[in-house]
Design an enzyme around this catalytic site. Structure first.
Site, mmCIF file in Angstrom:
data_model
loop_
_atom_site.group_PDB
_atom_site.id
_atom_site.type_symbol
_atom_site.label_atom_id
_atom_site.label_comp_id
_atom_site.label_asym_id
_atom_site.label_seq_id
_atom_site.Cartn_x
_atom_site.Cartn_y
_atom_site.Cartn_z
ATOM 1 N N TYR A 30 -2.259 -0.351 11.617
ATOM 2 C CA TYR A 30 -3.702 -0.434 11.895
ATOM 3 C C TYR A 30 -4.062 0.074 13.269
ATOM 4 O O TYR A 30 -3.536 1.097 13.708
ATOM 5 C CB TYR A 30 -4.215 -1.863 11.664
ATOM 6 N N VAL A 73 0.034 -8.864 6.437
ATOM 7 C CA VAL A 73 -0.371 -10.121 7.076
ATOM 8 C C VAL A 73 0.447 -11.330 6.594
ATOM 9 O O VAL A 73 0.301 -12.419 7.129
ATOM 10 C CB VAL A 73 -1.890 -10.407 6.936
ATOM 11 N N LYS A 103 0.820 -1.226 0.000
ATOM 12 C CA LYS A 103 0.000 0.000 0.000
ATOM 13 C C LYS A 103 0.849 1.269 0.000
ATOM 14 O O LYS A 103 0.407 2.311 -0.476
ATOM 15 C CB LYS A 103 -0.938 -0.007 1.207
#
Ligand code: GLU
Length: 296
Positions: A253, A271, A80
């Site tokens: 996050y 992840v 990202k």
């Protein structure tokens, strides 16, 4: 966490050696027992929970590696920060952030957050904002993904990097929440293309690399988008600042706030078990350990 704080100190005293890294790695090896390999994407569940690798690119671009340094894993959400850079490069920051916020995260990566209320994703690090960011990269079909892949290859100077087709297929066939977000944003007019754009997001998450590649990515954003070998084709202090600010406020996050307090370094997790860390103006760190805590 100790690993990274130690590395930050090492960055200051420039006494880094492979032996130091090895000592740190061995001290941290047992922590995997406190985590669990992600299995919500079935193909990721096959990862070896005990694998561990640690890589640092020092101020002069020299690489230090220890552990399972040849083990490849998928970069997942670490992609990202690359898609954000590509999108902003091509469309400008104002265009991208007209459609999403600069907010920090206090929610899990796949939370719908305020898509239902204001319609706009909180930031480009959570899935919704990342899916939207990739959809804003110009080009038909696979082209936006190829631009992201090319940028990863450029930053790492590793042209053999590609995406893992089985992980991609696995994500595509089980990513119903991501598909849900895609269609909510299409419904509200933020996304205008077809599902190729969502596939590009799944493909970027499936790009496979090593801890060393991650350290080189960390170095790049730590050093004004200058590559570890000194190549300054993309040199852009403001771009680095934008990406690092997103890493710091939303890169981990819902744990981002606590992580900023305890580690205090712009970082992005995935992840697949990787974390890219930028020590601003100094070094890049890549760590790999697929057993995740509850924050992914
Ligand atoms: N491909 C993953 C997903 O969209 C990325 C999540 C992550 O790495 O945090 O579910």
């Amino acid at each position: 966490l100790n690993t990274i704080v130690y590395a930050q100190k090492a960055a200051d005293i420039s006494t880094l050696s492979e032996k130091t890294l090895h000592t740190i790695l061995e001290k941290n090896r047992a922590y995997y027992t406190q985590g669990k390999v992600a299995d919500y994407i079935p193909e990721l569940g096959k990862m070896d929970a005990k694998a561990i690798a640690f890589s640092v690119v020092d101020k002069n671009g020299k690489v230090f590696n220890t552990g399972d340094v040849n083990k490849k894993f998928t970069m997942q959400s670490i992609s990202k920060i690359i898609s954000l850079m590509v999108a902003v490069n091509e469309k400008g920051e104002a265009h991208i952030f007209d459609k999403m916020g600069y907010f920090g995260s206090d929610k899990p990566f796949n939370h719908f957050s305020n898509l239902e209320t204001t319609g706009k994703p909180l930031n480009p690090m959570m899935n919704a904002g990342a899916i939207l960011t990739t959809s804003l990269i110009p080009g038909d079909g696979e082209k936006p993904f190829l631009k992201i892949l090319d940028m990863v290859r450029y930053i790492t100077k590793n042209s053999s990097i590609d995406y893992n087709k089985s992980v991609y297929e696995s994500e595509k066939s089980t990513g119903h929440r991501n598909r849900g977000m895609f269609y909510i944003m299409k419904n509200s007019g933020l996304i205008s293309g077809n599902e190729d754009q969502l596939d590009n997001y799944f493909k970027q998450c499936s790009i496979e690399l090593t801890a060393e590649d991650l350290a080189k990515i960390g170095y790049f954003f730590a050093n004004q988008c200058v590559r570890f070998d000194g190549d300054a084709t993309y040199k852009n202090a403001d771009m680095a600042k934008l990406v690092e600010s997103q890493m710091l406020t939303a890169g981990m996050y819902e744990f981002s706030g606590e992580y900023s307090r305890t580690v205090g370094l712009p970082s992005k997790s995935g992840v697949g078990g990787g974390i890219t860390v930028s020590v601003p103006g100094k070094i890049g760190i890549g760590v790999f350990s697929p057993a995740l805590d509850q924050h992914g």
